[in-house]
Design a protein around this motif. Structure first.
Motif, PDB file in Angstrom:
ATOM      1  N   ILE A 117       0.841  -1.208   0.000  1.00 57.46           N
ATOM      2  CA  ILE A 117       0.000   0.000   0.000  1.00 57.46           C
ATOM      3  C   ILE A 117       0.871   1.251   0.000  1.00 57.46           C
ATOM      4  O   ILE A 117       0.619   2.204  -0.741  1.00 57.46           O
ATOM      5  N   LEU A 118       1.898   1.263   0.838  1.00 60.04           N
ATOM      6  CA  LEU A 118       2.800   2.418   0.892  1.00 60.04           C
ATOM      7  C   LEU A 118       3.438   2.666  -0.476  1.00 60.04           C
ATOM      8  O   LEU A 118       3.552   3.818  -0.922  1.00 60.04           O
ATOM      9  N   SER A 119       3.822   1.612  -1.153  1.00 62.48           N
ATOM     10  CA  SER A 119       4.510   1.764  -2.446  1.00 62.48           C
ATOM     11  C   SER A 119       3.579   2.265  -3.551  1.00 62.48           C
ATOM     12  O   SER A 119       4.030   2.887  -4.504  1.00 62.48           O
ATOM     13  N   GLN A 120       2.264   1.999  -3.419  1.00 64.68           N
ATOM     14  CA  GLN A 120       1.315   2.340  -4.479  1.00 64.68           C
ATOM     15  C   GLN A 120       0.569   3.653  -4.243  1.00 64.68           C
ATOM     16  O   GLN A 120      -0.198   4.087  -5.105  1.00 64.68           O
ATOM     17  N   SER A 121       0.796   4.281  -3.118  1.00 64.11           N
ATOM     18  CA  SER A 121       0.028   5.474  -2.763  1.00 64.11           C
ATOM     19  C   SER A 121       0.541   6.720  -3.473  1.00 64.11           C
ATOM     20  O   SER A 121       1.755   6.900  -3.663  1.00 64.11           O
ATOM     21  N   SER A 122      -0.386   7.587  -3.841  1.00 65.86           N
ATOM     22  CA  SER A 122      -0.022   8.897  -4.386  1.00 65.86           C
ATOM     23  C   SER A 122       0.423   9.840  -3.275  1.00 65.86           C
ATOM     24  O   SER A 122       1.250  10.723  -3.489  1.00 65.86           O
ATOM     25  N   LEU A 123      -0.152   9.647  -2.079  1.00 66.43           N
ATOM     26  CA  LEU A 123       0.243  10.401  -0.898  1.00 66.43           C
ATOM     27  C   LEU A 123       0.210   9.458   0.295  1.00 66.43           C
ATOM     28  O   LEU A 123      -0.693   8.621   0.402  1.00 66.43           O
ATOM     29  N   VAL A 124       1.179   9.589   1.180  1.00 70.83           N
ATOM     30  CA  VAL A 124       1.167   8.871   2.454  1.00 70.83           C
ATOM     31  C   VAL A 124       1.195   9.901   3.568  1.00 70.83           C
ATOM     32  O   VAL A 124       2.058  10.780   3.593  1.00 70.83           O
ATOM     33  N   PHE A 125       0.220   9.818   4.489  1.00 73.14           N
ATOM     34  CA  PHE A 125       0.179  10.682   5.654  1.00 73.14           C
ATOM     35  C   PHE A 125       0.646   9.866   6.859  1.00 73.14           C
ATOM     36  O   PHE A 125      -0.070   8.977   7.338  1.00 73.14           O
ATOM     37  N   ALA A 126       1.845  10.142   7.334  1.00 72.14           N
ATOM     38  CA  ALA A 126       2.426   9.412   8.457  1.00 72.14           C
ATOM     39  C   ALA A 126       2.264  10.234   9.729  1.00 72.14           C
ATOM     40  O   ALA A 126       2.624  11.412   9.767  1.00 72.14           O
ATOM     41  N   GLY A 127       1.749   9.599  10.779  1.00 71.29           N
ATOM     42  CA  GLY A 127       1.442  10.329  12.000  1.00 71.29           C
ATOM     43  C   GLY A 127       2.628  10.678  12.865  1.00 71.29           C
ATOM     44  O   GLY A 127       2.506  11.514  13.757  1.00 71.29           O
ATOM     45  N   SER A 128       3.768  10.058  12.639  1.00 73.92           N
ATOM     46  CA  SER A 128       4.961  10.354  13.430  1.00 73.92           C
ATOM     47  C   SER A 128       6.190  10.313  12.531  1.00 73.92           C
ATOM     48  O   SER A 128       6.141   9.788  11.418  1.00 73.92           O
ATOM     49  N   GLU A 129       7.289  10.856  13.056  1.00 74.31           N
ATOM     50  CA  GLU A 129       8.527  10.874  12.271  1.00 74.31           C
ATOM     51  C   GLU A 129       9.041   9.455  12.009  1.00 74.31           C
ATOM     52  O   GLU A 129       9.557   9.160  10.923  1.00 74.31           O
ATOM     53  N   THR A 130       8.866   8.562  12.977  1.00 74.32           N
ATOM     54  CA  THR A 130       9.278   7.169  12.782  1.00 74.32           C
ATOM     55  C   THR A 130       8.477   6.520  11.660  1.00 74.32           C
ATOM     56  O   THR A 130       9.034   5.822  10.799  1.00 74.32           O
ATOM     57  N   LEU A 131       7.165   6.734  11.644  1.00 73.32           N
ATOM     58  CA  LEU A 131       6.322   6.188  10.577  1.00 73.32           C
ATOM     59  C   LEU A 131       6.683   6.813   9.233  1.00 73.32           C
ATOM     60  O   LEU A 131       6.654   6.144   8.193  1.00 73.32           O
ATOM     61  N   TYR A 132       7.027   8.097   9.252  1.00 72.47           N
ATOM     62  CA  TYR A 132       7.457   8.780   8.029  1.00 72.47           C
ATOM     63  C   TYR A 132       8.689   8.092   7.435  1.00 72.47           C
ATOM     64  O   TYR A 132       8.731   7.788   6.237  1.00 72.47           O
ATOM     65  N   HIS A 133       9.677   7.836   8.257  1.00 72.05           N
ATOM     66  CA  HIS A 133      10.915   7.232   7.747  1.00 72.05           C
ATOM     67  C   HIS A 133      10.687   5.800   7.268  1.00 72.05           C
ATOM     68  O   HIS A 133      11.309   5.367   6.288  1.00 72.05           O
ATOM     69  N   TYR A 134       9.795   5.083   7.922  1.00 71.23           N
ATOM     70  CA  TYR A 134       9.494   3.728   7.448  1.00 71.23           C
ATOM     71  C   TYR A 134       8.839   3.791   6.071  1.00 71.23           C
ATOM     72  O   TYR A 134       9.239   3.075   5.142  1.00 71.23           O
ATOM     73  N   ALA A 135       7.830   4.638   5.911  1.00 74.40           N
ATOM     74  CA  ALA A 135       7.125   4.732   4.623  1.00 74.40           C
ATOM     75  C   ALA A 135       8.040   5.222   3.512  1.00 74.40           C
ATOM     76  O   ALA A 135       7.900   4.812   2.348  1.00 74.40           O
ATOM     77  N   ALA A 136       8.981   6.083   3.856  1.00 72.56           N
ATOM     78  CA  ALA A 136       9.884   6.633   2.838  1.00 72.56           C
ATOM     79  C   ALA A 136      10.775   5.564   2.211  1.00 72.56           C
ATOM     80  O   ALA A 136      11.318   5.767   1.120  1.00 72.56           O
ATOM     81  N   ARG A 137      10.916   4.425   2.853  1.00 72.76           N
ATOM     82  CA  ARG A 137      11.685   3.322   2.260  1.00 72.76           C
ATOM     83  C   ARG A 137      10.991   2.787   1.007  1.00 72.76           C
ATOM     84  O   ARG A 137      11.647   2.239   0.123  1.00 72.76           O
ATOM     85  N   PHE A 138       9.681   2.952   0.925  1.00 72.32           N
ATOM     86  CA  PHE A 138       8.904   2.376  -0.175  1.00 72.32           C
ATOM     87  C   PHE A 138       8.394   3.432  -1.158  1.00 72.32           C
ATOM     88  O   PHE A 138       8.051   3.098  -2.292  1.00 72.32           O
ATOM     89  N   ASN A 139       8.336   4.695  -0.728  1.00 74.23           N
ATOM     90  CA  ASN A 139       7.733   5.729  -1.562  1.00 74.23           C
ATOM     91  C   ASN A 139       8.305   7.086  -1.158  1.00 74.23           C
ATOM     92  O   ASN A 139       7.581   7.956  -0.650  1.00 74.23           O
ATOM     93  N   ASP A 141       9.198   9.992  -2.259  1.00 71.14           N
ATOM     94  CA  ASP A 141       8.810  11.332  -2.696  1.00 71.14           C
ATOM     95  C   ASP A 141       7.374  11.698  -2.351  1.00 71.14           C
ATOM     96  O   ASP A 141       6.944  12.823  -2.620  1.00 71.14           O
ATOM     97  N   ARG A 142       6.627  10.766  -1.783  1.00 71.82           N
ATOM     98  CA  ARG A 142       5.195  11.012  -1.586  1.00 71.82           C
ATOM     99  C   ARG A 142       4.749  10.881  -0.137  1.00 71.82           C
ATOM    100  O   ARG A 142       3.557  10.844   0.144  1.00 71.82           O
ATOM    101  N   VAL A 143       5.705  10.837   0.764  1.00 67.81           N
ATOM    102  CA  VAL A 143       5.388  10.676   2.181  1.00 67.81           C
ATOM    103  C   VAL A 143       5.447  12.031   2.872  1.00 67.81           C
ATOM    104  O   VAL A 143       6.372  12.819   2.643  1.00 67.81           O
ATOM    105  N   HIS A 144       4.458  12.290   3.724  1.00 65.25           N
ATOM    106  CA  HIS A 144       4.387  13.562   4.442  1.00 65.25           C
ATOM    107  C   HIS A 144       4.064  13.302   5.905  1.00 65.25           C
ATOM    108  O   HIS A 144       3.239  12.443   6.227  1.00 65.25           O
ATOM    109  N   LEU A 145       4.736  14.035   6.775  1.00 59.07           N
ATOM    110  CA  LEU A 145       4.467  13.939   8.205  1.00 59.07           C
ATOM    111  C   LEU A 145       3.199  14.729   8.516  1.00 59.07           C
ATOM    112  O   LEU A 145       3.164  15.957   8.356  1.00 59.07           O
ATOM    113  N   VAL A 146       2.155  14.039   8.925  1.00 53.73           N
ATOM    114  CA  VAL A 146       0.875  14.672   9.266  1.00 53.73           C
ATOM    115  C   VAL A 146       0.532  14.251  10.694  1.00 53.73           C
ATOM    116  O   VAL A 146      -0.022  13.170  10.917  1.00 53.73           O
ATOM    117  N   PRO A 147       0.874  15.064  11.679  1.00 52.14           N
ATOM    118  CA  PRO A 147       0.619  14.676  13.070  1.00 52.14           C
ATOM    119  C   PRO A 147      -0.877  14.609  13.361  1.00 52.14           C
ATOM    120  O   PRO A 147      -1.686  15.246  12.687  1.00 52.14           O
TER     121      PRO A 147
END
Length: 336
Positions: A117-139, A141-147
């Protein structure tokens, strides 16, 4: 008008209330029309129908639910997928014992789905910085930290007279009560040292197996705000493990919105939410928990100053309007 279909968690979950529901009355002012459907409990046919209907929307906002790759592919072939997650679903949950089944966080089956899912998303809203860095491994340019946001326009003061008592509070779900054992040595010692000190917990049931005596207040939506106003210090102990490092510090935001100083474990997003020595303290050992709580118990002025600073930080970084403007900008490509 940007049209968004939000497939969300059940209405009783805090994640839904604070990452979806509280934004609902305001989307139109950003040129966004949001339609919401609870995805949990839907059978496969119902999920299929929703995926096929995604062609009528500019975005499908999926809240945390790890749908199958086939359903995800149907959605992404017809619309743009936004994946919103606020838990480390790729990690084993703290305190869980026994076999991890395919539906549990950290299972190979669920991790595979999350990663896809992370790899196929146009946008990823990650609730924490740790989640942001995990999602960024798969996508990347499209991951954003959204607390997770919390409304800062709350009543701060009451006329409650507790005759000099100071109340340390903890709020959370039954499954998170396990973290109170991390501070039980410190809190039980302080309870014996300070006759004016009380501990209050708001949850679904009273804690068990602790030396500290906690006054139990059953959680309800109506009781939450009066309880948050009633405490003097808020705490958030956590294990330093992969699951906890993904947490979004939401308890701290609740305390900070009501102008309460905090003491929290120096783990994950807590380290971003708290300015150590200004809005609260970050503790790593039982001794530090004892010392930092004692500093706040001994000094009412310090409690007031830290609480005011915490509220200022919340309004600047986590308030509903601040977070929603950021999300709207990502969805529309506009600045607000």
């Amino acid at each position: 008008m940007i049209r968004v279909l939000c497939l969300h968690l059940p209405e009783q979950q805090a994640s839904y209330r604070y990452r979806v529901e509280q934004f609902q009355p305001y989307w139109e002012q950003y040129g966004i029309e949001m339609s919401c459907v609870c995805i949990v409990g839907k059978n496969y046919y119902e999920k299929l129908i929703l995926a096929l209907k995604s062609r009528h929307y500019d975005y499908v906002w999926l809240q945390k639910k790890p749908l199958s790759p086939f359903i995800i592919n149907l959605i992404t072939s017809r619309s743009r997928l936004v994946y919103d997650y606020d838990d480390a679903l790729y990690a084993r949950q703290s305190g869980r014992t026994g076999r991890v089944t395919s539906t549990h966080a950290g299972s190979p089956h669920l991790v595979s789905r999350i990663n896809y899912i992370l790899s196929q998303s146009s946008l990823v809203f990650a609730g924490s910085e740790t989640l942001y860095h995990y999602a960024a491994r798969f996508n990347p340019d499209r991951v954003h930290l959204v607390p997770t946001a919390y409304c800062g326009s709350v009543e701060l003061f009451t006329d409650m007279d507790r005759s000099g008592e100071v109340t340390v509070g903890w709020i959370g779900g039954n499954h998170n009560m396990v973290y109170l054992r991390l501070v039980d040595e410190a809190t039980s010692f302080l309870q014996q040292r300070y006759p004016f000190l009380r501990f209050s917990i708001m949850s679904g049931r009273p804690p068990e197996g602790l030396r500290t005596v906690w006054d139990f207040v059953p959680w309800s939506l109506e009781a939450e705000q009066p309880w948050l106003r009633s405490i003097d210090i808020g705490i958030m102990p956590l294990d330093d493990d992969e699951w906890c490092r993904g947490k979004c510090a939401f308890k701290l935001l609740q305390y900070m919105a009501y102008g309460k100083p905090v003491v929290a474990s120096s783990v994950g997003e807590n380290c971003r939410a708290v300015i150590h020595g200004r809005s609260g303290y970050l503790a790593s050992t039982s001794g530090e928990w004892m010392d930092y709580l004692a500093l706040l118990l001994d000094d009412g002025d310090r409690r007031a100053l830290f609480g005011a600073e915490g509220r200022r930080l919340l309004l600047a970084n986590y308030d509903r309007e601040v977070v929603q403007k950021s999300i709207a900008g990502l969805l529309t490509g506009c600045s607000f």
